[in-house]
Scaffold this active site. Structure first.
Site, mmCIF file in Angstrom:
data_model
loop_
_atom_site.group_PDB
_atom_site.id
_atom_site.type_symbol
_atom_site.label_atom_id
_atom_site.label_comp_id
_atom_site.label_asym_id
_atom_site.label_seq_id
_atom_site.Cartn_x
_atom_site.Cartn_y
_atom_site.Cartn_z
ATOM 1 N N ASP A 161 0.656 14.361 31.590
ATOM 2 C CA ASP A 161 0.927 13.546 30.408
ATOM 3 C C ASP A 161 -0.314 13.365 29.535
ATOM 4 O O ASP A 161 -1.448 13.477 29.999
ATOM 5 C CB ASP A 161 1.416 12.154 30.825
ATOM 6 C CG ASP A 161 2.894 12.151 31.171
ATOM 7 O OD1 ASP A 161 3.491 13.245 31.234
ATOM 8 O OD2 ASP A 161 3.444 11.057 31.411
ATOM 9 N N ASP A 162 -0.031 13.065 28.254
ATOM 10 C CA ASP A 162 -0.997 12.542 27.284
ATOM 11 C C ASP A 162 -1.896 13.586 26.631
ATOM 12 O O ASP A 162 -2.757 13.240 25.833
ATOM 13 C CB ASP A 162 -1.891 11.452 27.892
ATOM 14 C CG ASP A 162 -1.097 10.245 28.341
ATOM 15 O OD1 ASP A 162 0.064 10.122 27.910
ATOM 16 O OD2 ASP A 162 -1.638 9.434 29.123
ATOM 17 N N HIS A 213 5.968 13.922 24.162
ATOM 18 C CA HIS A 213 5.537 12.610 24.641
ATOM 19 C C HIS A 213 5.340 11.686 23.447
ATOM 20 O O HIS A 213 4.459 10.818 23.470
ATOM 21 C CB HIS A 213 4.238 12.773 25.443
ATOM 22 C CG HIS A 213 3.974 11.673 26.416
ATOM 23 N ND1 HIS A 213 4.931 11.152 27.256
ATOM 24 C CD2 HIS A 213 2.821 10.985 26.706
ATOM 25 C CE1 HIS A 213 4.404 10.216 28.015
ATOM 26 N NE2 HIS A 213 3.121 10.084 27.689
ATOM 27 N N HIS A 215 2.314 8.154 20.809
ATOM 28 C CA HIS A 215 2.299 7.483 22.117
ATOM 29 C C HIS A 215 2.698 6.014 21.992
ATOM 30 O O HIS A 215 1.972 5.100 22.408
ATOM 31 C CB HIS A 215 0.928 7.610 22.777
ATOM 32 C CG HIS A 215 0.976 7.442 24.277
ATOM 33 N ND1 HIS A 215 0.943 6.220 24.896
ATOM 34 C CD2 HIS A 215 1.065 8.361 25.266
ATOM 35 C CE1 HIS A 215 0.995 6.371 26.211
ATOM 36 N NE2 HIS A 215 1.082 7.672 26.465
ATOM 37 N N HIS A 269 -2.406 13.345 34.853
ATOM 38 C CA HIS A 269 -2.789 13.198 33.448
ATOM 39 C C HIS A 269 -3.907 14.176 33.124
ATOM 40 O O HIS A 269 -4.864 14.295 33.881
ATOM 41 C CB HIS A 269 -3.269 11.772 33.152
ATOM 42 C CG HIS A 269 -2.206 10.735 33.267
ATOM 43 N ND1 HIS A 269 -1.837 10.188 34.487
ATOM 44 C CD2 HIS A 269 -1.413 10.146 32.325
ATOM 45 C CE1 HIS A 269 -0.877 9.301 34.290
ATOM 46 N NE2 HIS A 269 -0.593 9.256 32.991
#
Length: 785
Positions: free
Chosen positions: A104-105, A155, A159, A256
């Site tokens: 993620d991210d 995503h 965010h 991550h």
């Protein structure tokens, strides 16, 4: 009183300069529009950059502890992959001994490439849920990610927790991320993971409608079974342990690759892959899990195994998310294979069934977005550095002005200070006039009170409003026998001044504008520096007479602080760039030596001043010689005047550029005066409005208090300088109350004027002597408050 007429006769055809002026005037409006568009573009770049960093439109709210009473139990207790086949919600679990490795991210320029390198080394695919703003900033990483065989999902763009957002914001977050993916890697995706999500049992009554809406749009929402909690940085061993499923179960595992310092993740990832392979696990993508589930469903229902792959990823209807057209092909074909390991336990096959090739409008809009972000990523840091440099330079200039102005004042106001033996010889006062019927009588009336012997030469430059007749009448009524009126066809201010210089009877000539009035002692004070034989020209102290309007007050502040404080500094540095047209004095021979007033530039006063320096003459400032002039009374007139000044200054600097390499006084001006003028009259004013834009941006989107305090600090420094300059000139401080508003409005106009001038310089336009509308409200100096 005598009258002389020269060059009279029938009306002549327009000259080359006048024809060029007409052409320049025709181009003026497009240049102004271009200047405004440039300011708009810079503002847009800042807003885009702020949006990418969640400063603009950012929302840090995260929902926690909400009820899930409206969420079906089968969803809360189901697997980590949520689809809406045929409009019905269902979940998919990861098969036993199978890992869907998700990140993620990202992308992040430091950590994502290291993760990709590890995955490539171990021949393991990953599914990366990317933040759209980061995709647009680092498109090459995403392109490499996809080409390596990894899968990507959305995503959101900034965010944000979508459960707090409107339907329009949700659509925007998804669409913008799709465009970023299209611009970066030429694909779109059907996978989605919500920020701040975890397992399906965390779905609540606020987020459930979001997942249903996205499901109808063809998105597959992905959750986790096992969380490594690597963001807590607990240590490599705990990350590996927490990411390991229990009892050989399959899992969607969360790591991550961005969002903070990820060195522990980089160290833990190889150990985790080796550990899971040793336990007999295989690795696949989310599409691989879905395809295996589809294959199992088809086998259990007796269907053919050759059905189109990837159906589950996009939903049974085959809809495309975020406005992406249906029917686009998957890169490299459909996802063949079921997610099983190859010979060495990997699943590096074509498991990107969630991807769709971006074509048409989506592709080109995506590329445009990536390009715009690239410009913002480059421009904003450059502007920030530039503003820091400008800020330091401006503060340095203020400090230098205060020090040198104080030194100048103390030096010139000592009781023992003297320019030399008093200058008592008569001088010639030249008054160029073009349609000055409102002002010329007041000008002559003020000169009639002169305490110094003078002759007055009024050069009527083809006026059409009886200026010459009014001048003769005023002189007669005042009993002035020292006035000559010369009429000439309209040829411009430089020609009028040159005519006056040639006709002058005395060795010293004073030049003033036809809308200006002198105090009784002005001429006497102005000519005293000529006691020094090295002095070739003297600048007087020009003041705004019509200062009781807002525009007049703004110009009054500018004259006292910007012009006269500057002239004190330039005087001590011996590089004064401009003798004001409203009040200046010259040795007649020096003017003739440099070729007179030139028509090469729009700023003949700056041109002649620099020429005097280059000829070896000293130019000084006489603060006690005061002239009261009528400043422009409207924004349109002010624009016209300042445009001529700024463009003319650029022309004059370019004309005398060789002074940079000269020796002696010319070289001194070229290497000291010219850089100061370029930096503080051209470069810094262009950047100055951006300070206000950055301040407004920071107040709205970053930190209101800090930005306001910083702006007030800069304003405080400027007020200090202005107050000191007002003290030196013995002006009333009440006008400084207009300074904050001046900084907000006036500075923006000066920016546009400078941009307009730069564009004119690049396009080669020219203007002739422009006449501003006068009211004649500046009468005798005694009436000025």
């Amino acid at each position: 009183m005598t009258t002389t007429t020269s060059q009279r006769g029938r009306r002549r055809a327009p000259s080359r300069i006048e024809r060029a002026a007409g052409k320049a005037a025709a181009l003026q409006k497009p240049r102004v529009i271009l200047a405004l568009l440039l300011l708009l573009a810079l503002t847009s770049i800042m807003l885009l950059d702020g949006y990418l960093r969640a400063e603009v439109g950012g929302d840090q709210r995260v929902r926690d502890g909400a009820s899930s009473s409206k969420v079906p139990d089968k969803i809360l207790n189901g697997g980590p992959i949520l689809t809406f086949r045929g409009g019905q919600a269902q979940t998919i679990s990861v098969p036993n001994k199978t890992i869907a490795l998700t990140f993620d991210d990202g992308p992040n320029p430091t950590w994502t490439p290291q993760v990709l390198k590890i995955l490539q080394k171990y021949d393991v695919p990953g599914t990366f849920f990317l933040v759209g703003s980061m995709v647009s900033r680092y498109p090459s990483i995403v392109k490499n990610m996809v080409e390596q065989g990894n899968e990507v999902g959305i995503h959101t763009f900034t965010h944000v927790d979508l459960s707090y957002q409107s339907d329009a914001r949700i659509t925007r977050e998804m669409t913008q991320t799709q465009l970023a993916l299209a611009g970066a890697a030429g694909i779109t995706t059907t996978l989605f993971r919500a920020p701040y999500s975890s397992e399906t049992d965390a779905i609540d009554n606020y987020s459930w409608p979001v997942y249903k809406t996205l499901g109808k749009d063809g998105y597959t929402s992905v959750f986790v079974d096992t969380d490594s909690d690597d963001w807590k940085k607990p240590g490599v061993s705990k990350i590996v342990s927490w990411a390991t499923p229990k009892k050989n179960k399959g899992a969607s595992v969360l790591f991550h690759d961005a969002g903070g310092e990820r060195s522990q993740t980089i160290k833990a990832l190889p150990k985790y892959i080796e550990k899971m392979r040793a336990k007999g696990y295989t690795f696949t993508t989310i599409s691989g899990v879905i395809e295996k589930e589809n294959a199992s469903s088809r086998q259990s229902s007796g269907q053919q195994t050759g059905a189109p792959a990837g159906t589950g990823a996009a939903g049974a209807t085959g809809e495309q998310p975020g406005g992406v057209p249906n029917g686009q092909s998957t890169p490299g074909g459909s996802a063949s294979g079921s997610g099983s390991a190859n010979g060495n336990g990997s699943a590096r096959g074509n498991l990107q069934a969630a991807h769709r090739t971006a074509t048409g409008t989506t592709l080109y809009e995506g590329k445009a977005l990536v390009a715009a972000v690239a410009v913002a990523e480059w421009a904003v840091p450059v502007l920030s550095v530039g503003l820091i440099v400008v800020g330091v330079a401006v503060m340095g200039r203020f400090g230098m002005m205060l020090i040198l102005a104080r030194r100048h004042y103390r030096q010139r106001n000592k009781r023992r200070f003297s320019w030399g033996p008093p200058v008592t010889t008569p001088v010639s006062v030249i008054v160029p006039a073009y349609n000055e019927k409102e002002c010329i009588a007041n000008t002559l009336k003020s000169l009639a009170q002169s305490t110094h012997p003078i002759e007055i030469i009024v050069v009527d430059d083809g006026s059409t409003d009886n200026t010459s007749e009014i001048a003769r009448s005023a002189a007669y009524e005042l009993g002035m026998n020292n006035v000559r009126v010369i009429r000439q066809e309209n040829a411009g201010k430089p020609a009028a001044l040159n005519n006056g210089v040639r006709s002058a009877s005395y060795d010293i000539v004073v030049m003033m504008d036809g809308d200006t009035v002198f105090e009784a002692d002005t001429v006497r004070q102005l000519v005293q520096p000529f006691a020094g034989p090295e002095v070739g020209a003297v600048a007087g102290n020009a003041k705004v007479g019509n200062r009781n309007t807002m525009i007049g007050a703004w110009q009054h502040i500018e004259y006292v602080m910007g012009f006269n404080l500057d002239r004190r500094m330039y005087d001590l540095l011996r590089c004064m760039p401009t003798i004001p047209g409203a009040i200046g004095a010259f040795r007649r021979d020096a003017v003739l030596q440099v070729g007179g007033m030139s028509e090469d530039t729009l700023a003949e006063d700056t041109d002649i001043t620099i020429a005097m320096h280059r000829a070896g003459w000293r130019v000084v400032y006489q603060e006690h010689a005061k002239a009261w002039t009528e400043a422009p009374g409207s924004l349109k007139q002010l624009w016209s005047q300042r445009y001529r000044w700024s463009y003319g200054t650029m022309q004059a600097l370019w004309k005398h550029r060789k002074s940079l390499t000269d020796k002696g006084p010319s070289g001194r001006f070229g290497r000291v005066g010219m850089p100061l003028v370029v930096i503080f009259q051209i470069v810094t004013p262009v950047f100055a409005p951006l300070i206000d834009v950055f301040t407004a941006y920071s107040m709205i989107f970053v930190d209101f208090t800090a930005a306001l305090l910083a702006w007030l600090a800069v304003l405080g420094v400027q007020l200090l300088c202005a107050a000191y300059s007002f003290r030196l000139d013995r002006e009333k401080y009440r006008y400084l109350l207009m300074m904050p508003l001046q900084q907000l409005a006036y500075r923006q106009m000066m920016y546009l004027v400078l941009i307009h001038s730069c564009i004119t310089a690049l396009t080669g336009g020219r203007l002739r002597w422009q006449k501003l509308k006068r009211t004649g409200e500046v009468g005798t100096p005694a009436g000025v408050s």
